[in-house]
Design a protein around this motif. Sequence first.
Motif, mmCIF file in Angstrom:
data_model
loop_
_atom_site.group_PDB
_atom_site.id
_atom_site.type_symbol
_atom_site.label_atom_id
_atom_site.label_comp_id
_atom_site.label_asym_id
_atom_site.label_seq_id
_atom_site.Cartn_x
_atom_site.Cartn_y
_atom_site.Cartn_z
ATOM 1 N N GLU A 1 8.365 -5.033 -10.716
ATOM 2 C CA GLU A 1 7.389 -5.021 -11.391
ATOM 3 C C GLU A 1 7.723 -6.899 -11.495
ATOM 4 O O GLU A 1 6.591 -8.211 -12.587
ATOM 5 N N SER A 2 9.168 -7.692 -12.315
ATOM 6 C CA SER A 2 9.019 -8.825 -13.059
ATOM 7 C C SER A 2 8.697 -9.974 -12.340
ATOM 8 O O SER A 2 7.938 -11.378 -12.170
ATOM 9 N N GLN A 3 8.071 -9.835 -11.068
ATOM 10 C CA GLN A 3 7.051 -11.413 -10.404
ATOM 11 C C GLN A 3 5.362 -10.858 -10.715
ATOM 12 O O GLN A 3 5.498 -11.771 -10.273
ATOM 13 N N LEU A 4 5.435 -9.716 -11.757
ATOM 14 C CA LEU A 4 4.237 -9.824 -12.150
ATOM 15 C C LEU A 4 3.974 -9.917 -12.929
ATOM 16 O O LEU A 4 3.000 -10.621 -13.943
ATOM 17 N N VAL A 5 5.070 -11.626 -13.757
ATOM 18 C CA VAL A 5 4.944 -12.279 -15.088
ATOM 19 C C VAL A 5 4.166 -12.921 -14.826
ATOM 20 O O VAL A 5 3.515 -13.776 -16.311
ATOM 21 N N TYR A 6 3.373 -13.655 -13.761
ATOM 22 C CA TYR A 6 2.556 -15.031 -14.474
ATOM 23 C C TYR A 6 1.104 -14.158 -14.161
ATOM 24 O O TYR A 6 0.304 -14.503 -15.124
ATOM 25 N N LEU A 7 1.325 -12.961 -13.754
ATOM 26 C CA LEU A 7 -0.277 -12.408 -13.721
ATOM 27 C C LEU A 7 -0.586 -11.924 -14.875
ATOM 28 O O LEU A 7 -1.551 -11.927 -15.729
ATOM 29 N N GLU A 8 0.278 -10.998 -15.508
ATOM 30 C CA GLU A 8 0.519 -10.128 -16.698
ATOM 31 C C GLU A 8 0.374 -11.861 -17.904
ATOM 32 O O GLU A 8 -0.455 -11.470 -19.128
ATOM 33 N N LYS A 9 0.328 -13.376 -18.050
ATOM 34 C CA LYS A 9 0.805 -13.957 -18.666
ATOM 35 C C LYS A 9 -0.848 -14.469 -18.208
ATOM 36 O O LYS A 9 -1.641 -14.424 -19.275
ATOM 37 N N ALA A 10 -1.593 -14.275 -17.334
ATOM 38 C CA ALA A 10 -3.065 -14.951 -16.922
ATOM 39 C C ALA A 10 -3.799 -13.764 -17.764
ATOM 40 O O ALA A 10 -4.950 -14.027 -18.335
ATOM 41 N N GLN A 11 -3.352 -12.719 -18.088
ATOM 42 C CA GLN A 11 -4.090 -11.772 -18.230
ATOM 43 C C GLN A 11 -4.485 -11.785 -20.259
ATOM 44 O O GLN A 11 -5.482 -11.535 -20.257
ATOM 45 N N GLU A 12 -3.090 -12.000 -20.513
ATOM 46 C CA GLU A 12 -2.786 -11.879 -22.165
ATOM 47 C C GLU A 12 -4.301 -13.369 -22.472
ATOM 48 O O GLU A 12 -4.747 -12.514 -23.824
ATOM 49 N N LEU A 13 -3.777 -14.089 -21.451
ATOM 50 C CA LEU A 13 -4.650 -15.511 -22.335
ATOM 51 C C LEU A 13 -6.503 -14.952 -22.698
ATOM 52 O O LEU A 13 -6.912 -15.615 -23.237
ATOM 53 N N LEU A 14 -6.616 -14.229 -21.284
ATOM 54 C CA LEU A 14 -8.199 -14.099 -21.178
ATOM 55 C C LEU A 14 -8.239 -12.394 -21.769
ATOM 56 O O LEU A 14 -9.063 -11.807 -21.830
ATOM 57 N N GLY A 15 -7.411 -11.692 -22.968
ATOM 58 C CA GLY A 15 -7.351 -10.750 -23.364
ATOM 59 C C GLY A 15 -7.620 -9.456 -22.494
ATOM 60 O O GLY A 15 -8.521 -8.269 -22.792
ATOM 61 N N LEU A 16 -7.062 -9.175 -21.449
ATOM 62 C CA LEU A 16 -7.000 -8.421 -20.141
ATOM 63 C C LEU A 16 -5.960 -7.656 -20.402
ATOM 64 O O LEU A 16 -4.327 -8.193 -20.337
ATOM 65 N N ASP A 17 -5.999 -6.536 -20.233
ATOM 66 C CA ASP A 17 -4.721 -5.391 -19.303
ATOM 67 C C ASP A 17 -4.052 -5.501 -18.566
ATOM 68 O O ASP A 17 -5.263 -6.481 -17.458
ATOM 69 N N ASN A 18 -3.402 -4.774 -17.293
ATOM 70 C CA ASN A 18 -2.782 -4.871 -15.926
ATOM 71 C C ASN A 18 -3.122 -3.248 -15.450
ATOM 72 O O ASN A 18 -2.701 -2.571 -14.858
ATOM 73 N N GLU A 19 -4.644 -2.897 -16.354
ATOM 74 C CA GLU A 19 -4.541 -0.994 -15.793
ATOM 75 C C GLU A 19 -4.926 -0.666 -14.211
ATOM 76 O O GLU A 19 -6.001 -1.972 -14.226
ATOM 77 N N GLY A 20 -4.868 -0.091 -13.961
ATOM 78 C CA GLY A 20 -5.494 0.241 -12.897
ATOM 79 C C GLY A 20 -7.107 0.342 -12.461
ATOM 80 O O GLY A 20 -8.032 0.146 -13.627
ATOM 81 N N PRO A 21 -7.479 0.262 -11.069
ATOM 82 C CA PRO A 21 -8.751 0.269 -11.227
ATOM 83 C C PRO A 21 -9.143 1.834 -11.707
ATOM 84 O O PRO A 21 -8.705 2.772 -11.497
ATOM 85 N N GLU A 22 -10.931 1.702 -11.973
ATOM 86 C CA GLU A 22 -11.890 2.909 -12.143
ATOM 87 C C GLU A 22 -12.408 3.592 -10.442
ATOM 88 O O GLU A 22 -12.620 2.793 -10.119
ATOM 89 N N THR A 23 -12.125 4.602 -10.372
ATOM 90 C CA THR A 23 -13.425 5.442 -9.501
ATOM 91 C C THR A 23 -14.457 5.064 -9.416
ATOM 92 O O THR A 23 -15.012 5.261 -10.206
ATOM 93 N N LEU A 24 -15.061 4.493 -7.754
ATOM 94 C CA LEU A 24 -16.268 3.767 -8.314
ATOM 95 C C LEU A 24 -16.786 5.205 -6.787
ATOM 96 O O LEU A 24 -16.505 5.629 -6.401
#
Length: 359
Positions: A333-356
């Motif tokens: 999971e340490s590979q996601l550090v860049y994504l999680e930082k970008a998400q944080e800067l935009l006020g997002l989390d890393n939650e999985g997809p909702e069922t559509l």
Amino acid sequence: MRRSIPRSGRAAIAALAALALLAGCAASSGADPAEPVELADGEPGAAEDTDITVAIPFPDITMYSMYVLATDLGYYQEEGLTVEVITADNVTAAVASGSADIGVESTGTVIEAIRGGVEVDLVSGHYCRQNFDFAVQQGIEDVSDLDGTSVVLAGTPGDPAEFQRKRVLKEEGWDLDTVNVEVVYPGPGSESWTEFFVNDKISLQPFYGDDRPALEEHDAEFPVEALRNWANDVMVSGSAYAAENPNTLVRFLRATLKATDYMTAPAPGEFPENVDSVLDIYEANDFDVSALRGSDSVWVLDGHLACQNLYFGTEAWDTTVETQELEPIEFDESQLVYLEKAQELLGLDNEGPETLPYP
């Protein structure tokens, strides 16, 4: 709706053979494993690398639209970046060799590359869902009618998507193990599957949006059209590149997140409010969008496959391993550090997809 020839499984054999060669080179290099990257609080620093090459497996304006949109809407420029998109027969090999900085590759292929020791990092999700649509010949009403016929599940032997498609068919009441069918492999592009279908050589095939007109003209039936919250493709980077360019990756991902949000707004599963603007940008980049103009489908921009937060995580990794019947391997999971930082800067989390609902 994918509007060009889908990759299906063309990376499954040749790509893995090339990755095995790369893995051998990586293993012989004797390099020590990289330490986990720690990013500073607040805004990222200046981009270490301002000219980024993104490799994709084939040109598809809807599937890879976030890179076009982020360029034309100025999101990359705001981050001090210039992004060039290229096509590569083997995206993971291109990234591992350094001929591309970031690539979009099938999740299963990336998992097998990492297992084999290829020095790439999975840095972000790309599409968090997959559609599984199947056509059958007219008059085939249930799975028993397939007995004694030939079917297509993938273009080439060894494509892990074959296992996923067979699983979805079973879940939707079309268990191929209950009948005697011959699985054939007409080639990697779905246009070749459709050619077999309209010439009555096969009784069942997976299909994509651009295959449907020919299938409808042939009076095909469409008994299964399903959507699964299974990771489709992911974004990868060379391990050394990621370690040396952390601010570049954060800035690139933040801009790409903005473009993905623009494409899917107000939300996946709802009609995209920016559709006209998006199609104008596609057209300005020499893509034919005439078939998309005036569409009332909420999926006109492939928004049903996307997550606005570019989600990826251990659950998505494990689901790919399970559904593609791969050997288990733990996700770092340490590979996601860049994504999680970008998400944080935009006020997002890393939650999985909702069922559509689909279609």
